[in-house]
Design a protein around this motif. Sequence first.
Motif, short mmCIF file in Angstrom:
data_model
loop_
_atom_site.label_atom_id
_atom_site.label_comp_id
_atom_site.label_asym_id
_atom_site.label_seq_id
_atom_site.Cartn_x
_atom_site.Cartn_y
_atom_site.Cartn_z
N THR A 43 71.83 35.66 33.24
CA THR A 43 70.93 35.66 34.13
C THR A 43 69.40 34.94 33.81
O THR A 43 69.45 34.07 34.13
CB THR A 43 70.93 37.06 35.04
OG1 THR A 43 71.37 36.91 35.92
CG2 THR A 43 69.76 36.04 36.57
N VAL A 44 68.61 36.28 33.15
CA VAL A 44 67.82 36.06 32.49
C VAL A 44 66.87 35.02 31.91
O VAL A 44 66.63 33.90 31.84
CB VAL A 44 66.87 37.54 31.49
CG1 VAL A 44 65.74 37.21 30.79
CG2 VAL A 44 66.93 38.52 32.45
N ASP A 45 68.25 34.40 30.44
CA ASP A 45 68.45 32.80 30.26
C ASP A 45 68.57 32.00 30.64
O ASP A 45 67.38 30.62 30.45
CB ASP A 45 69.66 33.56 28.98
CG ASP A 45 69.77 33.95 28.32
OD1 ASP A 45 68.51 34.47 27.64
OD2 ASP A 45 70.99 34.49 27.35
N ARG A 46 69.44 32.13 31.77
CA ARG A 46 69.22 31.11 32.42
C ARG A 46 68.11 30.34 33.69
O ARG A 46 67.26 29.56 33.67
CB ARG A 46 70.18 31.39 33.96
CG ARG A 46 70.99 30.44 34.54
CD ARG A 46 71.56 30.44 36.46
NE ARG A 46 72.88 30.66 35.39
CZ ARG A 46 73.91 32.20 34.81
NH1 ARG A 46 73.39 32.73 36.06
NH2 ARG A 46 74.99 31.96 34.86
N ALA A 49 65.77 29.43 30.95
CA ALA A 49 65.62 27.50 30.83
C ALA A 49 65.52 26.71 31.65
O ALA A 49 65.69 25.57 31.26
CB ALA A 49 67.86 28.03 30.07
N GLY A 50 65.80 26.70 32.22
CA GLY A 50 65.82 26.40 33.93
C GLY A 50 66.56 26.18 34.17
O GLY A 50 66.39 23.99 35.00
N GLY A 51 67.91 26.58 34.12
CA GLY A 51 69.12 25.75 35.07
C GLY A 51 70.14 26.27 33.80
O GLY A 51 69.55 26.13 32.57
N THR A 67 56.40 23.56 33.79
CA THR A 67 56.95 24.80 33.76
C THR A 67 58.72 24.41 34.34
O THR A 67 59.36 23.78 34.97
CB THR A 67 56.79 25.79 34.24
OG1 THR A 67 57.07 26.28 35.84
CG2 THR A 67 55.05 26.46 33.61
N PRO A 68 59.74 25.72 33.53
CA PRO A 68 60.79 25.86 34.04
C PRO A 68 61.42 25.74 35.44
O PRO A 68 59.94 26.99 35.08
CB PRO A 68 61.94 26.78 32.72
CG PRO A 68 60.79 26.13 31.86
CD PRO A 68 59.21 26.27 31.82
N GLY A 74 57.23 33.69 34.85
CA GLY A 74 58.46 34.55 34.61
C GLY A 74 58.41 35.86 35.26
O GLY A 74 59.40 37.14 34.74
N ALA A 75 58.25 35.63 35.37
CA ALA A 75 57.86 37.64 36.46
C ALA A 75 59.43 37.67 37.58
O ALA A 75 60.52 38.48 37.48
CB ALA A 75 57.23 37.50 38.40
#
Length: 160
Positions: A43-46, A49-51, A67-68, A74-75
């Motif tokens: 989930t954090v990777d998604r 990466a912006g989806g 930004t993505p 990033g919160a």
Amino acid sequence: MAGIAIKAELTGFAQFETGLSRLSSDQGATLLEALARLIREQTVDRLTAGGPAPDGAAWAPNIEGRTPVLHRSGALARSIDYLVQGTSAVVGSGLVYAAIHQFGGVIKPKTAPALVFRLGGRLIRTQSVTMPARPYIGISADNRAELLQATGAYLRRLFG
């Protein structure tokens, strides 16, 4: 409490039925903890990466575009956590705005005559803002394959 949590029933584990049935409760808890942590990482990777969404759909772009999508500060990514209780794991965010990003919706002022915010250096006043759904919590086909691979590796380490 505001926020969002998703509980998904994982399928495809039938191939591991024999190995899973041999797990002690401690071994089962260790596996579930590892899978929950992996879903959190996915989930954090998604988010960073912006989806795309777990179903592969692209997210609607953000207005600023610098930004993505869903990763301005990033919160949201930092807020993703998991909870394991018994034979269940839940992954989610406790942030007040987490659900509006997942499901979309309309934001209206509660106590003021208008919403007021800055966007691109401009002061915006409006009666409402419609947020598109940008599902970020969920399990994609690739995520499922990774979870199955992790399960198989764990069972092989235990039972060879």
